[in-house]
Each structure stands twice: as structure tokens, then as C-alpha cells.
Design an enzyme around this catalytic site. Sequence first.
Site, short mmCIF file in Angstrom:
data_model
loop_
_atom_site.label_atom_id
_atom_site.label_comp_id
_atom_site.label_asym_id
_atom_site.label_seq_id
_atom_site.Cartn_x
_atom_site.Cartn_y
_atom_site.Cartn_z
N GLU A 177 0.84 -1.20 0.00
CA GLU A 177 0.00 0.00 0.00
C GLU A 177 0.88 1.25 0.00
O GLU A 177 2.07 1.19 0.29
CB GLU A 177 -0.93 -0.06 1.23
N SER A 179 1.70 3.75 1.79
CA SER A 179 2.56 4.22 2.89
C SER A 179 3.68 3.24 3.23
O SER A 179 4.54 3.56 4.05
CB SER A 179 1.72 4.46 4.14
N LYS A 180 3.70 2.07 2.62
CA LYS A 180 4.61 1.02 3.05
C LYS A 180 6.03 1.22 2.48
O LYS A 180 6.26 2.04 1.62
CB LYS A 180 4.06 -0.35 2.65
N HIS A 181 6.97 0.41 3.00
CA HIS A 181 8.36 0.54 2.58
C HIS A 181 8.50 0.48 1.07
O HIS A 181 9.23 1.27 0.46
CB HIS A 181 9.21 -0.56 3.20
#
Length: 407
Positions: A177, A179-181
Site C-alpha cells: 500500500e 505508505s509502506k516501505h
Amino acid sequence: MKNPPKYFGNELEYLKKVLESENWSSTSGTWNQLLEESICKKFRSEYAVTMNSGTSTLHAALVAVGVRPGDEVISPALTVIMDTSATIHAGAIPVYADIDPETFNVDPADLKRKITSKTKAIIVVPLYGLPCDMDEIMEIANEHNIPVIEDNAECFMSEYKGRMVGTFGAMASYSFENSKHMSCGEGGAITTNNEHYATMARKMSNHGFKNSTARTGRTKLNLDDFQNPEYKRHDEIGWNYRMSEFSAAIATAQLENLENLIQLRVEASKLFLGVIAETGCDYLIPQKTGADRTNSCWTFAVKYEGEKSIGVSWQDFRKEYIKNGGDGIYAAWSVPYLEPVMSERSFVKVNPSIYEKIKYEKGICPIAEEVQSKIMQFKNNYRDLELANSKAESLRRTILNFKNKAP
């Protein structure tokens, strides 16, 4: 200063290749297969199955390990509601374990207390990138023969006692998603070393196509069979959780830069940590990371004790930080069972015969409830460390301003 784009590798080149091809679906294209092979190498797993979200992966993983309606699934009380919703989608009953007040991760002792004869899976969440106490958790799970699913949505490539997260349990779930790394907007993957689990997860995400395997979700492998009116396609009930070839192409490029993307967050977090140490601030208490594990720092999280220490509320500290140039401070999500869908029992309508007697109230996990209200999450996904340093300096000014105002 502006935060540089998060896509600084081969994303555009790979997207163009998908656009120029005839195959935009994972059922006939090659990018999902390439991504899965790359994930296996990177995350040290035998099998990987890509899907359209990290929630889909959780649902498919629960079904794959054998969770059935009426079973119980234990998850930590401090995490997103998706672990709960995936449990309910599987027809199971969410059970919550309390947390350690210093690491914010699940407390193995309370986890053990919550196990019953109905417990059929345990979801552990290495919160904010910090591995859980996996030795203790796996000892408990193995004693009771309960599969563990590692929800690594916020934890990429962290290590616990020299071993990478995602390699301890029966399956691991990852989110891509925004916001993920690493990100492709929306997407996710499961990893496992168990061929049966991988095959079942694939079928659950691919409409139950009988020719889905642990290695591939392509549905048109033999046109002589597929174009035959007598051909039967489905041997399980599944969903359409497939990842598009576009998302797979972006995620492949992101995976190529994953170590850099992780390290940028780790370095930004070190800047915030340094400010807290240098100013002698004792009311911003960082998430405790033991020497036996690494933290991939999805965010920089602290427990705020400023209301008691300096008489400043959580919200007033946040406002001062923004005033000093900070990007704002995110609160932790509510403990799942106090979200209205759970506390007001809206979830019961999903399956009244299973949930009609299930109630959730305040006090189930008191440590999680207390810690949740105090957590501050500082944004750290800066692709420019000069920008990250400016935000750390905003925190320094905020701390010193309150120190100077002290009587």
C-alpha cells in the site's frame, strides 16, 4: 524542500513494457510471476503469491492454514483493524492479546493465556517494523500445534536474532500500500515454505481455479483444454484478489530498491532519536528495540508522557511541532475491538449464527488501551535526509520551547 518521488528506479520503464504487451492480467502476463520469484529470493521463502492488497493476503492466509467458521484467531490488541476484518471474513472469532508496554508488540504471556481449544491461528504483527519475541511465540504455537501468520505489512527485512522476519511462521503477509516501505499503490503478497498453503492461498485469490498452483496463477496454460466446452475450471470457492500486471511491474522496480528505501527510513528515525537523546527529553519514550533485533522503521514511534511530565497535552505538543515546521504527528489506530464496528456489534450481521453472543468491551487489553492513547508516530518516509534533518530540528525546537516555558 519537497520530498523526492518514491519512484526512482525502473518503474516507468517496466510500466511501458506492460502497456506495450497484450497481457495486462496476472492470468496471462509474466510480471506477477517475475515479482513472485524476486520476492522468494529477497524474503528467503520457497513460495510467494501476489495479491491486490495486504488485507486480501491475510484473508487468504487464514483460509489456507485451515481456519473455518466458528474458529478463533488471536491477534494483538494494538494493530490496524484489518487483522480483525480478515478474521471475520474467514468466519472466525477475533480474540485479542495484550502488548508489551515498551515494544508495543504482542505479549507472549498474554497470548498464551488467550489460547483455547478453538484457537486455529495466531496473527503476530511486528509493529512499526520491530520484530516480535518470535522464540517465545513459536514455542507457544508449536506446543499447541497452531499455525502462526506474520503480518509484516510494516516490517520488511527486519531481523530477529539474525533471522529475517517472515521466515518463522507458517505464512507471512506483506502490504505494498502507498505508505509502506515498497509500494505499488495497492497490493500485497504472502510468502511460505509450505506448498499446500501456497496452493490454497493462490486458489482463494484466483476464483478457485483448479489449475492454480503454488507457483503460478495463470489460467490459460493449455488452450486445447481451456477452449473445450467440457472443461471444468473451479474446484474451490475463491475471490478475485489478483494483482494487475501494472502493479506487479511497479512493485518489481520497488523491490529492486527495497534496501535503499528501508535505510532511508532507518536513517531518518535515527535523526529523531538523536534529538530526543541530545535534548534529554524523558517524556518522548521511543519504541524499545533490543540488541537481538533490527527495526526497519516503517515510522518513528514514541510513547508520549508529556502530559504528566511537562503538563502539555498530546494535541498541544503536536500543534507546537507543526508550528515549528513539523509534518504533523499521527496517532496510533484505536484498539480494534473499540472501533464502532466491533464495540457497537455491527460485525454480527456478517454471520449472526456465529457472532450473536460475541461482545467486545473496554478493558479486554488494558495495556494496549493505555499505550494506544499515548503513541506518537513521526513521519519518516523522506527520500532526502536533508529534509528529514529539518523535521528533526523542528522536533528539537519544540522540545526546547517547552523546556524554556517550564516554571
